[in-house]
Design a protein around this motif. Structure first.
Motif, PDB file in Angstrom:
ATOM      1  N   PHE A 257       0.815  -1.209   0.000  1.00  0.00           N
ATOM      2  CA  PHE A 257       0.000   0.000   0.000  1.00  0.00           C
ATOM      3  C   PHE A 257       0.857   1.270   0.000  1.00  0.00           C
ATOM      4  O   PHE A 257       0.347   2.358  -0.232  1.00  0.00           O
ATOM      5  CB  PHE A 257      -0.935   0.009   1.210  1.00  0.00           C
ATOM      6  N   PHE A 258       2.151   1.123   0.238  1.00  0.00           N
ATOM      7  CA  PHE A 258       3.055   2.273   0.248  1.00  0.00           C
ATOM      8  C   PHE A 258       3.692   2.515  -1.110  1.00  0.00           C
ATOM      9  O   PHE A 258       4.492   3.438  -1.250  1.00  0.00           O
ATOM     10  CB  PHE A 258       4.149   2.067   1.304  1.00  0.00           C
ATOM     11  N   ASP A 259       3.354   1.709  -2.110  1.00  0.00           N
ATOM     12  CA  ASP A 259       3.908   1.863  -3.457  1.00  0.00           C
ATOM     13  C   ASP A 259       3.674   3.294  -3.940  1.00  0.00           C
ATOM     14  O   ASP A 259       2.523   3.718  -4.097  1.00  0.00           O
ATOM     15  CB  ASP A 259       3.224   0.866  -4.396  1.00  0.00           C
ATOM     16  N   PRO A 260       4.746   4.064  -4.187  1.00  0.00           N
ATOM     17  CA  PRO A 260       4.562   5.470  -4.583  1.00  0.00           C
ATOM     18  C   PRO A 260       3.792   5.646  -5.882  1.00  0.00           C
ATOM     19  O   PRO A 260       3.270   6.720  -6.143  1.00  0.00           O
ATOM     20  CB  PRO A 260       6.004   5.985  -4.728  1.00  0.00           C
ATOM     21  N   LEU A 309       9.178  10.133  -6.943  1.00  0.00           N
ATOM     22  CA  LEU A 309       9.996   9.991  -8.134  1.00  0.00           C
ATOM     23  C   LEU A 309      10.629   8.609  -8.200  1.00  0.00           C
ATOM     24  O   LEU A 309      10.789   7.930  -7.186  1.00  0.00           O
ATOM     25  CB  LEU A 309      11.086  11.062  -8.164  1.00  0.00           C
ATOM     26  N   TYR A 310      11.011   8.239  -9.405  1.00  0.00           N
ATOM     27  CA  TYR A 310      11.673   6.952  -9.611  1.00  0.00           C
ATOM     28  C   TYR A 310      13.125   7.105  -9.174  1.00  0.00           C
ATOM     29  O   TYR A 310      14.034   7.253  -9.972  1.00  0.00           O
ATOM     30  CB  TYR A 310      11.587   6.580 -11.097  1.00  0.00           C
ATOM     31  N   LYS A 311      13.314   7.119  -7.838  1.00  0.00           N
ATOM     32  CA  LYS A 311      14.633   7.423  -7.288  1.00  0.00           C
ATOM     33  C   LYS A 311      15.491   6.172  -7.148  1.00  0.00           C
ATOM     34  O   LYS A 311      16.700   6.215  -7.297  1.00  0.00           O
ATOM     35  CB  LYS A 311      14.482   8.115  -5.927  1.00  0.00           C
ATOM     36  N   THR A 312      14.867   5.081  -6.793  1.00  0.00           N
ATOM     37  CA  THR A 312      15.618   3.841  -6.661  1.00  0.00           C
ATOM     38  C   THR A 312      15.425   3.036  -7.931  1.00  0.00           C
ATOM     39  O   THR A 312      14.322   2.595  -8.234  1.00  0.00           O
ATOM     40  CB  THR A 312      15.147   3.040  -5.443  1.00  0.00           C
ATOM     41  N   THR A 313      16.481   2.867  -8.679  1.00  0.00           N
ATOM     42  CA  THR A 313      16.367   2.209  -9.966  1.00  0.00           C
ATOM     43  C   THR A 313      16.254   0.698  -9.790  1.00  0.00           C
ATOM     44  O   THR A 313      16.498   0.144  -8.719  1.00  0.00           O
ATOM     45  CB  THR A 313      17.600   2.520 -10.821  1.00  0.00           C
ATOM     46  N   GLY A 423       1.888  -4.861  -9.537  1.00  0.00           N
ATOM     47  CA  GLY A 423       2.970  -4.889  -8.567  1.00  0.00           C
ATOM     48  C   GLY A 423       4.324  -5.347  -9.084  1.00  0.00           C
ATOM     49  O   GLY A 423       5.179  -5.752  -8.289  1.00  0.00           O
ATOM     50  N   PHE A 424       4.565  -5.285 -10.394  1.00  0.00           N
ATOM     51  CA  PHE A 424       5.864  -5.693 -10.934  1.00  0.00           C
ATOM     52  C   PHE A 424       6.915  -4.614 -10.672  1.00  0.00           C
ATOM     53  O   PHE A 424       6.600  -3.432 -10.492  1.00  0.00           O
ATOM     54  CB  PHE A 424       5.759  -5.938 -12.435  1.00  0.00           C
ATOM     55  N   ALA A 425       8.175  -5.041 -10.663  1.00  0.00           N
ATOM     56  CA  ALA A 425       9.289  -4.104 -10.487  1.00  0.00           C
ATOM     57  C   ALA A 425       9.798  -3.580 -11.823  1.00  0.00           C
ATOM     58  O   ALA A 425      10.345  -2.477 -11.899  1.00  0.00           O
ATOM     59  CB  ALA A 425      10.437  -4.783  -9.742  1.00  0.00           C
ATOM     60  N   GLY A 426       9.667  -4.364 -12.883  1.00  0.00           N
ATOM     61  CA  GLY A 426      10.167  -3.958 -14.186  1.00  0.00           C
ATOM     62  C   GLY A 426       9.497  -4.758 -15.287  1.00  0.00           C
ATOM     63  O   GLY A 426       8.845  -5.777 -15.033  1.00  0.00           O
ATOM     64  N   ARG A 446       5.748   5.392 -14.158  1.00  0.00           N
ATOM     65  CA  ARG A 446       4.898   4.438 -13.433  1.00  0.00           C
ATOM     66  C   ARG A 446       5.692   3.641 -12.395  1.00  0.00           C
ATOM     67  O   ARG A 446       5.209   2.639 -11.868  1.00  0.00           O
ATOM     68  CB  ARG A 446       4.202   3.496 -14.420  1.00  0.00           C
ATOM     69  N   GLY A 447       6.912   4.097 -12.114  1.00  0.00           N
ATOM     70  CA  GLY A 447       7.693   3.439 -11.078  1.00  0.00           C
ATOM     71  C   GLY A 447       8.266   2.101 -11.484  1.00  0.00           C
ATOM     72  O   GLY A 447       8.619   1.279 -10.638  1.00  0.00           O
ATOM     73  N   LEU A 448       8.388   1.864 -12.786  1.00  0.00           N
ATOM     74  CA  LEU A 448       8.855   0.578 -13.303  1.00  0.00           C
ATOM     75  C   LEU A 448      10.225   0.710 -13.948  1.00  0.00           C
ATOM     76  O   LEU A 448      10.536   1.723 -14.587  1.00  0.00           O
ATOM     77  CB  LEU A 448       7.877   0.037 -14.352  1.00  0.00           C
ATOM     78  N   GLY A 449      11.037  -0.321 -13.815  1.00  0.00           N
ATOM     79  CA  GLY A 449      12.243  -0.423 -14.620  1.00  0.00           C
ATOM     80  C   GLY A 449      11.898  -0.942 -15.996  1.00  0.00           C
ATOM     81  O   GLY A 449      10.871  -1.590 -16.193  1.00  0.00           O
ATOM     82  N   ILE A 450      12.751  -0.645 -16.983  1.00  0.00           N
ATOM     83  CA  ILE A 450      12.488  -1.101 -18.347  1.00  0.00           C
ATOM     84  C   ILE A 450      13.730  -1.789 -18.896  1.00  0.00           C
ATOM     85  O   ILE A 450      14.851  -1.273 -18.786  1.00  0.00           O
ATOM     86  CB  ILE A 450      12.048   0.062 -19.253  1.00  0.00           C
ATOM     87  N   ILE A 451      13.547  -2.978 -19.451  1.00  0.00           N
ATOM     88  CA  ILE A 451      14.638  -3.793 -19.974  1.00  0.00           C
ATOM     89  C   ILE A 451      14.378  -4.023 -21.459  1.00  0.00           C
ATOM     90  O   ILE A 451      13.431  -4.719 -21.837  1.00  0.00           O
ATOM     91  CB  ILE A 451      14.734  -5.142 -19.228  1.00  0.00           C
TER      92      ILE A 451
END
Length: 609
Positions: A257-260, A309-313, A423-426, A446-451
């Motif tokens: 629930f804390f997901d920015p 912000l997407y601070k932690t990659t 809830g995915f990370a990337g 959207r707070g996601l990493g992209i590969i």
């Protein structure tokens, strides 16, 4: 049981009421049963298509009365109660708040021949956004429309009433009622489809609003319809029950629930305001804070202050988990159904969701990520996919979505939106449409990493990777050894000129795009004697991306790829995906352990060097 028997029966029949594992409600309270009133509409959740479109929702909700007679009867019951509460003469309106309230307020307004006031959730620079629809759904100008106008507000559910009225720490008033009153409306009554009897009636009475519920979730209702033996004790004193639960179980299960970027921070904020002292008293707060920080790269305090912000990659998240688990293994989850292939499938009759959850548990001690191939889980619901990703997070692994998004902007963003909600990370990205920068920006927003895909090991990609891409901007950004020059002789006014066109192979273009546009990673198939991926090509990619991106490396395991050469170049930046060799092993846990140990041997070899 308080209220209308028919509506109560429909609530249970449609699973609008159901027992759930402890979760956070809108007011920040812990809940152990859900009341999803919108289930009685019977549209399978299609209403979400109109969550930012009040006029579209009006037409959808009104149309559902024709398609679902039970829903129409519920609206008629609400309309009868609404007509009792509204003045018999003069101008008056019905209102509802974004989004679920509109499902009930709009068709009630339509049946009564009244204008409908649609209130949007406040956003920056647009705090009091309302729209008005006539009884036929057509838009009406809002200028002065509500001044001194009696208004009945309709909600789908009331718990503590915080979405209707909430006084912030700075004294400001938020919620549907203050918005209506600031617009000039007169509101003294509120009609609720369901009440949980958790203080909403009393709280709203203090600001001059009387609540009129159609169905009440009381002790009698719970004894009849809940299978949870704790339900009645919870109903009698939710706060006491919740503090006892937190003392025993802690709060780590509420980290999501804390997901920015997840849209539930208000719940998380109110939860902390309500239970921070209890969490500190029982020494449970620090464990929750660590879980939140590991998932989202921000502390609870930072999230409470609105840092989004997407601070932690993705790179940082990966390295933190690798350090904790001493593994660079990623377990590939591609669950084939029994009749889908002749080998490497789930057992006949296996439930895909349960089988996948079991697999996650088995590989968790040895893996730092699980990559879910989107094409293999299309039969699962969003709720089931979200449960998979939550299990992956809970087992201290990164959930990676592998849809290979590859389209124009709004289509890609739709896929990214789904990954964010689940809830995915990337996510993996197929960059061949050319929107390199746009896709990365959308993912990060959207707070996601992209590969991004670069070199795949399948035979067909041998020629694709070498297709030439013309260098039209900043050729100095490419290394000379990668540039191919083609000369074109032009004659202009009798003068011959040699026009030089510069090109690079496609895989080089993508490597530079990854560096220029801040992709979080690239996909490089594992080299092997049996495929076309060469060590020189891998080295050329590294010349552009350096140590700044991750390398997702499929092809190890059943495909026979060699992990050592890429680990030698990229170290712990490599996410080594092993799919079928672990997924369909007789003992997946043992297979995952063996791959982890093999990879750790390679890591140790080059770290020592």
């Amino acid at each position: 049981m308080a209220g209308n028997q028919f509506v109560a029966e429909q609530l249970v029949k449609t699973s609008g009421f159901q027992d759930v594992d402890p979760t956070l409600l809108a007011a920040g309270e812990i809940g152990i049963y859900y009341c999803n009133s919108e289930k009685v509409v019977g549209d399978g959740g299609f209403f979400k298509e109109f969550e930012n479109n009040a006029q579209g929702m009006w037409h959808h909700a009104v149309g559902m009365m024709d398609r679902n007679p039970d829903f129409k009867k519920i609206i008629e019951i609400l309309a009868e109660e609404a007509s009792r509460l509204l003045p018999k003469e003069g101008h008056c309106t019905i209102s509802g708040g974004q989004t679920r309230d509109w499902l009930f307020s709009a068709p009630v307004a339509h049946l009564l021949g009244l204008p409908h006031v649609s209130i949007y959730k406040p956003v920056a620079n647009h705090p009091d956004h309302i729209e008005v629809q006539g009884d036929d759904g057509s838009p009406i100008s809002t200028g002065g429309f509500l001044w001194k106008c009696p208004n009945l507000h309709i909600v789908d559910l009331i718990t503590e009433g915080s979405s209707c009225y909430h006084k912030e720490a700075d004294g400001s008033e938020t919620g549907w009622i203050p918005i209506l009153r600031r617009a000039g409306a007169q509101i003294t009554d509120l009609l609720s489809v369901v009440t949980r009897y958790q203080g909403g009636e009393e709280n709203l009475a203090q600001v001059g609003v009387n609540v009129h519920p159609i169905v009440g979730i009381d002790e009698e209702f719970l004894r009849e319809h809940s299978q949870n033996p704790e339900a009645v004790a919870y109903f009698r004193d939710p706060t006491k029950w919740s503090k006892n639960f937190l003392r025993k179980k802690g709060a780590k299960m509420f980290a999501r629930f804390f997901d920015p970027s997840g849209g539930k921070q208000d719940r998380a904020k109110r939860f902390v305001e309500r239970y921070e002292d209890a969490l500190h008293t029982t020494n449970k707060f620090d464990a929750l804070d660590r879980r939140v920080s590991s998932h989202y790269g921000l502390s609870i305090d930072q999230i409470m202050k609105g840092e989004t912000l997407y601070k932690t990659t993705l790179m940082q998240k990966w390295k933190e988990i690798v350090a904790r688990k001493n593994s660079i293994l990623c377990a590939g989850l591609d669950p084939s159904e029994y009749w889908q292939a002749t080998e490497n499938t789930m057992p006949e009759g296996a439930d895909k969701f349960e089988w996948s959850m079991d697999f996650i548990d088995k590989v968790a001690p040895y893996s730092s990520a699980v990559k879910i191939n989107r094409n293999f889980i299309k039969g699962l619901t969003r709720e089931q996919v979200s449960a998979l990703t939550q299990r992956i997070w809970d087992r201290d692994m990164l959930p990676l979505d592998d849809p290979k998004v590859a389209d124009i902007g709004n289509t890609n963003d739709s896929g990214l939106y789904a990954a964010q909600k689940e809830g995915f990370a990337g996510v993996t990205y197929s960059p061949f449409p050319g929107n390199f920068e746009e896709a990365a920006m959308m993912a990060h927003n959207r707070g996601l990493g992209i590969i991004g895909m670069d070199i795949m090991s399948n035979p067909q990609h041998k020629t694709e990777k070498m297709k030439l891409a013309e260098v039209t901007e900043n050729p100095a950004g490419y290394h000379l050894e990668d540039i191919v020059e083609l000369h074109e002789l032009h004659e202009v006014e009798g003068v011959k000129k040699d026009i030089v066109h510069k090109f690079v192979p496609q895989y080089i273009q993508l490597a530079r795009a990854a560096a220029d546009y801040k992709w979080d990673g690239v996909v490089i198939g594992a080299p092997s004697p049996g495929n076309h991926v060469s060590l020189r090509e891998v080295a050329r990619i590294r010349a552009y991306v350096g140590n700044d991106v991750l390398v997702l490396m499929p092809g190890v395991g059943a495909q026979g790829g060699d992990a050592e050469s890429i680990i030698k170049m990229f170290g712990d930046n490599v996410i080594v995906n092993v799919g079928r060799a672990v997924l369909y092993a007789k003992d997946p846990a043992k297979a995952a352990m063996q791959y982890r140990d093999m990879l750790n041997g390679i890591r140790a070899k080059y770290k020592a060097a």
